[in-house]
Design a protein around this motif. Structure first.
Motif, short mmCIF file in Angstrom:
data_model
loop_
_atom_site.label_atom_id
_atom_site.label_comp_id
_atom_site.label_asym_id
_atom_site.label_seq_id
_atom_site.Cartn_x
_atom_site.Cartn_y
_atom_site.Cartn_z
N MET A 97 -0.71 -1.44 9.11
CA MET A 97 -0.61 -2.70 8.59
C MET A 97 -1.07 -3.70 9.78
O MET A 97 -0.92 -3.34 10.99
CB MET A 97 0.92 -3.27 8.62
N VAL A 98 -2.06 -4.57 9.57
CA VAL A 98 -2.35 -5.58 10.39
C VAL A 98 -1.32 -6.53 10.50
O VAL A 98 -1.42 -7.53 9.71
CB VAL A 98 -3.54 -6.20 10.04
N ILE A 144 -2.46 -2.26 5.07
CA ILE A 144 -2.02 -3.91 4.46
C ILE A 144 -2.47 -4.88 5.32
O ILE A 144 -2.12 -4.83 6.79
CB ILE A 144 -0.60 -3.81 4.31
N VAL A 145 -2.91 -5.97 5.11
CA VAL A 145 -3.12 -7.42 5.84
C VAL A 145 -1.90 -8.36 5.62
O VAL A 145 -1.67 -8.60 4.59
CB VAL A 145 -4.38 -7.89 5.62
N MET A 199 -0.30 -9.15 1.93
CA MET A 199 1.48 -9.10 1.94
C MET A 199 1.75 -10.66 2.53
O MET A 199 1.28 -11.12 3.37
CB MET A 199 2.06 -8.23 2.88
N LEU A 200 2.62 -11.19 1.54
CA LEU A 200 3.45 -12.23 1.94
C LEU A 200 4.55 -12.00 2.80
O LEU A 200 5.28 -10.78 2.76
CB LEU A 200 3.96 -13.09 0.54
N SER A 201 5.04 -12.88 3.70
CA SER A 201 6.33 -13.11 4.30
C SER A 201 7.05 -14.06 4.41
O SER A 201 8.00 -14.13 3.28
CB SER A 201 5.47 -12.75 6.03
N MET A 216 -1.56 -16.01 -4.98
CA MET A 216 -2.34 -14.83 -4.15
C MET A 216 -3.09 -13.88 -5.32
O MET A 216 -3.96 -13.36 -5.13
CB MET A 216 -1.17 -14.10 -3.16
N ASP A 217 -2.19 -13.50 -6.28
CA ASP A 217 -2.84 -12.80 -7.56
C ASP A 217 -4.16 -13.24 -8.01
O ASP A 217 -4.92 -12.66 -8.01
CB ASP A 217 -1.74 -12.74 -8.63
N ARG A 218 -4.21 -14.77 -8.04
CA ARG A 218 -5.33 -15.40 -8.72
C ARG A 218 -6.35 -15.18 -7.71
O ARG A 218 -7.55 -15.05 -7.97
CB ARG A 218 -5.09 -16.85 -8.98
#
Length: 311
Positions: free
Chosen positions: A58-59, A92-93, A127-129, A145-147
């Protein structure tokens, strides 16, 4: 206690050297996959070794941005993603991708570009946080994010970038088969590439090729199906174990049709290792036609939104 609850992945924070991964691996004893969160400059100096020992990376840009000068973070991100692409390890970013949506209903254009950059670079997932954990608009953040992901992956330049960064296959039968599967699927415009796997390795190799057809991973192990759900372009399905390759092809056709990846007269590319349940033994490739025949197989799909055909 945590491992006994069926956890698929253990994330290690503040990894600094390969020894941290080895220590964790000795304690976990293959009961879960190891995700190394890259947050320290020392880890960047040994990123190849850390990636080799880890199952995924993960970044973690929040803490990485504290440890590094801000102008160095994008360079570090690209280095980590490229390393994982070369090794075929999921990456994962994460962190502050749509940060303004913690408060506002729409992100800034710069944030949209940030998400797009990670997808163009070849990240398996973004990834959202705080946006979804404590933000005011979690559903909108996920939808936006999906769009962004969907539009980037429809851009012809995205496909050119993935092909330009395609790692050289290793001189093994498994890599030869998966590389061939990508080319065959492109040539015949296959509806999907179907991989049979008991450990996940066959599917990881297929995803490393970044084919322009979705990857349908079929495995008898629910844990493996769940772990593969985060991998680029992969839709995971747990299915009963097959006894031979002919049965595997029939199973692949049935599941591809039932899961909406293929319709009557479509073609799929099937890869597997015979004998089954032998790790790293991928040695067969077959082109199969969907003919609509009903088979009595039991299976269960495992879904996860991610970068890669939004599966």
């Amino acid at each position: 206690p945590i491992l006994g609850q069926g956890v698929e992945v253990i994330a290690l924070s503040f990894v600094q050297n390969p020894g941290d991964i080895q220590t964790a691996s000795n304690a976990i004893k293959s009961r879960a996959k190891i995700l190394a969160k890259i947050e320290k400059p020392l880890a960047l100096e040994q990123i190849d070794e850390i990636a080799e020992l880890s199952d995924m990376l993960m970044v973690a840009r929040g803490d990485l941005g504290v440890e590094l000068a801000m102008e160095q973070v994008p360079i570090a991100q690209r280095k980590i993603v490229q390393t994982c692409r070369r090794l075929g390890k999921p990456v994962i970013v994460a962190t502050q991708m749509l940060q303004s949506m913690v408060e506002t209903p729409v992100p800034t254009r710069a944030e949209a570009s940030d998400v797009a950059t990670a997808v163009y670079q070849g990240a398996d997932a973004v990834m959202l946080s705080a946006e979804s954990a404590v933000g005011r608009h979690p559903q909108s953040a996920v939808a936006i994010m999906d769009r962004i992901i969907t539009h980037v992956e429809q851009d012809p330049y995205y496909r050119k970038m993935q092909e330009a960064s395609l790692p050289e296959p290793e001189p093994t039968t498994s890599d030869a088969i998966t590389a061939a599967a990508r080319q065959v699927a492109h040539t015949i415009q296959a509806a999907a590439i179907v991989t049979f796997t008991s450990t996940g390795r066959t599917t990881l190799r297929a995803a490393r090729e970044r084919p322009d057809a979705p990857i349908l991973a079929i495995t008898p192990e629910l844990t493996i199906a769940r772990r593969l759900a985060i991998v680029w372009g992969v839709h995971s399905v747990k299915s009963e174990e097959v006894k031979g390759f002919s049965e595997a092809v029939a199973n692949a056709c049935h599941i591809a049709e039932q899961e909406g990846f293929a319709k009557i007269n479509d073609r799929i590319v099937v890869t597997a290792g015979v004998p089954f349940r032998v790790s790293g033994s991928t040695n067969i490739l077959r082109i199969a036609n969907i003919n609509g025949v009903s088979y009595n197989f039991t299976f269960k799909s495992v879904n996860c939104k991610q970068s890669g055909f939004n599966t």
